[in-house]
Design a protein around this motif. Sequence first.
Motif, PDB file in Angstrom:
ATOM      1  N   LYS A 146       0.970  -1.111   0.009  1.00  0.00           N
ATOM      2  CA  LYS A 146       0.121  -0.129   0.036  1.00  0.00           C
ATOM      3  C   LYS A 146       0.900   1.196   0.119  1.00  0.00           C
ATOM      4  O   LYS A 146       1.976   1.423   0.570  1.00  0.00           O
ATOM      5  CB  LYS A 146      -0.987   0.072   1.370  1.00  0.00           C
ATOM      6  CG  LYS A 146      -2.054  -1.099   0.892  1.00  0.00           C
ATOM      7  CD  LYS A 146      -3.077  -0.907   2.439  1.00  0.00           C
ATOM      8  CE  LYS A 146      -4.311  -1.943   1.946  1.00  0.00           C
ATOM      9  NZ  LYS A 146      -5.338  -1.746   3.122  1.00  0.00           N
ATOM     10  N   TYR A 147       0.254   2.437  -0.744  1.00  0.00           N
ATOM     11  CA  TYR A 147       1.312   3.434  -0.950  1.00  0.00           C
ATOM     12  C   TYR A 147       0.652   4.683  -0.553  1.00  0.00           C
ATOM     13  O   TYR A 147      -0.924   4.660  -0.222  1.00  0.00           O
ATOM     14  CB  TYR A 147       1.582   3.510  -2.384  1.00  0.00           C
ATOM     15  CG  TYR A 147       2.544   2.434  -2.738  1.00  0.00           C
ATOM     16  CD1 TYR A 147       4.035   2.502  -2.768  1.00  0.00           C
ATOM     17  CD2 TYR A 147       2.210   1.245  -3.538  1.00  0.00           C
ATOM     18  CE1 TYR A 147       4.725   1.470  -3.101  1.00  0.00           C
ATOM     19  CE2 TYR A 147       3.013   0.248  -4.019  1.00  0.00           C
ATOM     20  CZ  TYR A 147       4.151   0.353  -3.726  1.00  0.00           C
ATOM     21  OH  TYR A 147       5.228  -0.748  -4.144  1.00  0.00           O
ATOM     22  N   ALA A 174      -3.119  -1.169   7.922  1.00  0.00           N
ATOM     23  CA  ALA A 174      -2.979  -2.584   7.817  1.00  0.00           C
ATOM     24  C   ALA A 174      -3.230  -3.127   6.323  1.00  0.00           C
ATOM     25  O   ALA A 174      -3.707  -2.867   5.404  1.00  0.00           O
ATOM     26  CB  ALA A 174      -4.400  -3.172   8.406  1.00  0.00           C
ATOM     27  N   ASN A 175      -2.094  -4.237   6.218  1.00  0.00           N
ATOM     28  CA  ASN A 175      -1.730  -4.781   5.079  1.00  0.00           C
ATOM     29  C   ASN A 175      -1.457  -6.210   5.144  1.00  0.00           C
ATOM     30  O   ASN A 175      -0.242  -6.767   4.922  1.00  0.00           O
ATOM     31  CB  ASN A 175      -0.573  -3.917   4.144  1.00  0.00           C
ATOM     32  CG  ASN A 175      -0.396  -4.557   2.772  1.00  0.00           C
ATOM     33  OD1 ASN A 175      -1.249  -5.088   2.207  1.00  0.00           O
ATOM     34  ND2 ASN A 175       1.006  -4.270   2.191  1.00  0.00           N
ATOM     35  N   ALA A 197      -9.517  -8.940   6.306  1.00  0.00           N
ATOM     36  CA  ALA A 197      -8.496  -8.950   7.665  1.00  0.00           C
ATOM     37  C   ALA A 197      -8.051  -7.657   7.930  1.00  0.00           C
ATOM     38  O   ALA A 197      -7.989  -7.297   8.929  1.00  0.00           O
ATOM     39  CB  ALA A 197      -7.357 -10.068   7.454  1.00  0.00           C
ATOM     40  N   ASN A 198      -7.829  -6.909   6.726  1.00  0.00           N
ATOM     41  CA  ASN A 198      -7.407  -5.427   6.789  1.00  0.00           C
ATOM     42  C   ASN A 198      -8.528  -4.496   7.774  1.00  0.00           C
ATOM     43  O   ASN A 198      -8.310  -3.712   8.461  1.00  0.00           O
ATOM     44  CB  ASN A 198      -7.208  -4.834   5.610  1.00  0.00           C
ATOM     45  CG  ASN A 198      -5.854  -5.215   5.031  1.00  0.00           C
ATOM     46  OD1 ASN A 198      -5.026  -6.000   5.526  1.00  0.00           O
ATOM     47  ND2 ASN A 198      -5.722  -5.291   3.619  1.00  0.00           N
ATOM     48  N   TYR A 199      -9.783  -4.933   7.299  1.00  0.00           N
ATOM     49  CA  TYR A 199     -10.835  -4.258   7.902  1.00  0.00           C
ATOM     50  C   TYR A 199     -10.949  -4.500   9.555  1.00  0.00           C
ATOM     51  O   TYR A 199     -11.240  -3.735  10.240  1.00  0.00           O
ATOM     52  CB  TYR A 199     -12.220  -4.835   7.270  1.00  0.00           C
ATOM     53  CG  TYR A 199     -13.482  -4.325   7.958  1.00  0.00           C
ATOM     54  CD1 TYR A 199     -13.922  -2.931   8.090  1.00  0.00           C
ATOM     55  CD2 TYR A 199     -14.087  -5.012   8.776  1.00  0.00           C
ATOM     56  CE1 TYR A 199     -15.170  -2.445   8.728  1.00  0.00           C
ATOM     57  CE2 TYR A 199     -15.171  -4.752   9.432  1.00  0.00           C
ATOM     58  CZ  TYR A 199     -15.819  -3.540   9.402  1.00  0.00           C
ATOM     59  OH  TYR A 199     -16.748  -3.027  10.200  1.00  0.00           O
ATOM     60  N   ILE A 200     -10.855  -5.752   9.728  1.00  0.00           N
ATOM     61  CA  ILE A 200     -10.828  -6.079  11.110  1.00  0.00           C
ATOM     62  C   ILE A 200      -9.629  -5.620  12.117  1.00  0.00           C
ATOM     63  O   ILE A 200      -9.830  -4.921  13.100  1.00  0.00           O
ATOM     64  CB  ILE A 200     -10.866  -7.612  11.645  1.00  0.00           C
ATOM     65  CG1 ILE A 200     -11.882  -8.229  10.767  1.00  0.00           C
ATOM     66  CG2 ILE A 200     -10.472  -8.004  12.867  1.00  0.00           C
ATOM     67  CD1 ILE A 200     -11.852  -9.916  10.862  1.00  0.00           C
ATOM     68  N   MET A 250     -17.610  -2.035   6.177  1.00  0.00           N
ATOM     69  CA  MET A 250     -17.391  -3.042   5.090  1.00  0.00           C
ATOM     70  C   MET A 250     -18.761  -4.127   5.500  1.00  0.00           C
ATOM     71  O   MET A 250     -19.050  -4.488   6.640  1.00  0.00           O
ATOM     72  CB  MET A 250     -16.108  -3.873   5.122  1.00  0.00           C
ATOM     73  CG  MET A 250     -16.001  -5.221   4.196  1.00  0.00           C
ATOM     74  SD  MET A 250     -14.591  -6.015   4.465  1.00  0.00           S
ATOM     75  CE  MET A 250     -13.447  -4.685   3.505  1.00  0.00           C
ATOM     76  N   ASP A 251     -19.270  -4.506   4.413  1.00  0.00           N
ATOM     77  CA  ASP A 251     -20.347  -5.532   4.487  1.00  0.00           C
ATOM     78  C   ASP A 251     -19.700  -7.008   4.586  1.00  0.00           C
ATOM     79  O   ASP A 251     -19.653  -7.526   3.502  1.00  0.00           O
ATOM     80  CB  ASP A 251     -21.569  -5.552   3.463  1.00  0.00           C
ATOM     81  CG  ASP A 251     -22.600  -6.463   3.565  1.00  0.00           C
ATOM     82  OD1 ASP A 251     -22.642  -7.409   4.729  1.00  0.00           O
ATOM     83  OD2 ASP A 251     -23.445  -6.233   2.854  1.00  0.00           O
ATOM     84  N   LEU A 252     -19.534  -7.499   6.144  1.00  0.00           N
ATOM     85  CA  LEU A 252     -18.836  -8.504   6.115  1.00  0.00           C
ATOM     86  C   LEU A 252     -19.662  -9.950   5.326  1.00  0.00           C
ATOM     87  O   LEU A 252     -19.075 -11.035   5.035  1.00  0.00           O
ATOM     88  CB  LEU A 252     -18.533  -8.954   7.611  1.00  0.00           C
ATOM     89  CG  LEU A 252     -17.278  -8.090   7.903  1.00  0.00           C
ATOM     90  CD1 LEU A 252     -16.962  -8.262   9.476  1.00  0.00           C
ATOM     91  CD2 LEU A 252     -16.033  -8.301   7.270  1.00  0.00           C
ATOM     92  N   THR A 253     -21.004  -9.802   5.522  1.00  0.00           N
ATOM     93  CA  THR A 253     -21.732 -10.672   5.076  1.00  0.00           C
ATOM     94  C   THR A 253     -21.720 -10.920   3.570  1.00  0.00           C
ATOM     95  O   THR A 253     -21.566 -12.096   3.011  1.00  0.00           O
ATOM     96  CB  THR A 253     -23.187 -10.368   5.524  1.00  0.00           C
ATOM     97  OG1 THR A 253     -23.554 -10.320   6.647  1.00  0.00           O
ATOM     98  CG2 THR A 253     -24.051 -11.694   4.685  1.00  0.00           C
ATOM     99  N   ALA A 254     -21.431 -10.086   2.875  1.00  0.00           N
ATOM    100  CA  ALA A 254     -21.225  -9.953   1.458  1.00  0.00           C
ATOM    101  C   ALA A 254     -19.933 -10.564   1.196  1.00  0.00           C
ATOM    102  O   ALA A 254     -19.813 -11.383   0.106  1.00  0.00           O
ATOM    103  CB  ALA A 254     -21.446  -8.682   0.805  1.00  0.00           C
ATOM    104  N   VAL A 255     -18.828 -10.136   1.826  1.00  0.00           N
ATOM    105  CA  VAL A 255     -17.573 -10.561   1.789  1.00  0.00           C
ATOM    106  C   VAL A 255     -17.604 -11.931   1.871  1.00  0.00           C
ATOM    107  O   VAL A 255     -17.004 -12.762   1.186  1.00  0.00           O
ATOM    108  CB  VAL A 255     -16.582  -9.864   2.756  1.00  0.00           C
ATOM    109  CG1 VAL A 255     -15.146 -10.477   2.624  1.00  0.00           C
ATOM    110  CG2 VAL A 255     -16.559  -8.415   2.258  1.00  0.00           C
TER     111      VAL A 255
END
Length: 479
Positions: A62-63, A79-80, A280-283, A332-337
Amino acid sequence: MKFYKRMKRGVKAAMSAIREPDDIQTMLLSKIDLFISSEQRKLALTGERYYKVDNEILENKKYKYDPKTGNKVEDISQANNRYAHAQYKNMVDEKVSYTLSKEYTLSCVDETYLKKVQKLLGNNFPYKMLKLGYEASNKGCGWLHPYIDEKGAFKVMTVPFERFIPVWTDNDHEELKAGIYFYDEVYTKNGKDRVRTHIEYWTSEGVTCYIREDKEIFVDYSNNFDEAGNAVSHFLGKDGWCSWGSVPFIPFKNNFIEMPDIKFVKSLIDGYDKSRSEAANYIDDVRNLIYIIKGYGNLSEDEIREKIRSRVLKLDADPDEGEGASTLSPTMDLTAVIAHCEQLKRDIIEAGQGVMKDLDKYGNSPSGVALSFMYSLLDLKASAMCTQFTFGFKKLMYFVNAFLDETKAPEINIQFNVNMKVNESENLDNCQKAKNLGLSDDTWLNKCTWVDDVQKELNSMKENQPYKDKVPIGGVTDE
């Protein structure tokens, strides 16, 4: 075909290549450069990387833009997560194990000749076939090189796909006109490490060695002649150097288009890795929330952070802004993910022709018909490789017969015994029914999952049969 005739052709070919090397050297340089930059070789190396779970996601960065310089720099504050999953490795292991983990079966009308061939191939040949299965699956084609060692024994070795360039005589890639094997060597010159490439140009009549250093190529005389000054050919026989009469490299292809398995699933695996990593980045980002503090009074930032960590925050009221604490966090819609990842997983299995392990559909103990449906895609993929490996084995028999000096050898058939999971209770019931119907022992034993060697089992059945009195009904006579 006698070794002496092959020896004469081998020496003649080697001498001709050394006397007139210019055209050959130009051709070698051109083919090697084209092969190294070819998409097929890059795809083969990609298949090997993904089998080692060295997926593309591991290179993800990520930049951000540096306000001082205006340049793009890596952003280590975000987070990456880079999760590389092993779906491709599992699918290759599944396919090779299904196809080659159980030992193949050789059959021939001449039992004596069959035993000679089995002894010549040795006990390690099934391992060679297993290694060729991985080479073909990951790189599109595995190459087997037959040779004769210093003790005069017949041997075979696998050759890495990325180091061998085939020169075909036909568009169907059934017969080799020549082959180019190359490898790099690191050596020291003037205290510095340098690299040179050894090139071996194999034909049906011999082999000629070259060395490439920087952009120059020249004949390697030290490897083209032995200590006695004789031109080197394929192998050293009793009467001197001999040739096989054919290019000693055998293709064992993955499929008829010679493509590795990674070709059909790479984009899906990359998408799965990316989706799981972003989740995982979202968490992680939720753990690193941005706090907006209102009415903090005279507290310093360090004091506020300490109160937040202790989960107790008591602030003075601000008549204009009010009081309270809030956060800024990504959404983030974790259900959709999760649904997207599950669909990607199914797409990977379907595109890669793996086994659909849907226990909710087939149950914990699926029947034989259900197992056939589960293994249908894998069976198609494995059958394609078995067909190509059968062709490769038949080409190997040419070199085996040449070594044994068998001019009219009978045909040997190879059968690959797939390792499909079966319902054992159902299989044994069906075998018993087949036996009761009067089918031969050889037929129903071939279908029994408990039997690994049919001939060995038949011999055991004969030994375990109870003794039967063969006295004639009319009684015992003097005769």
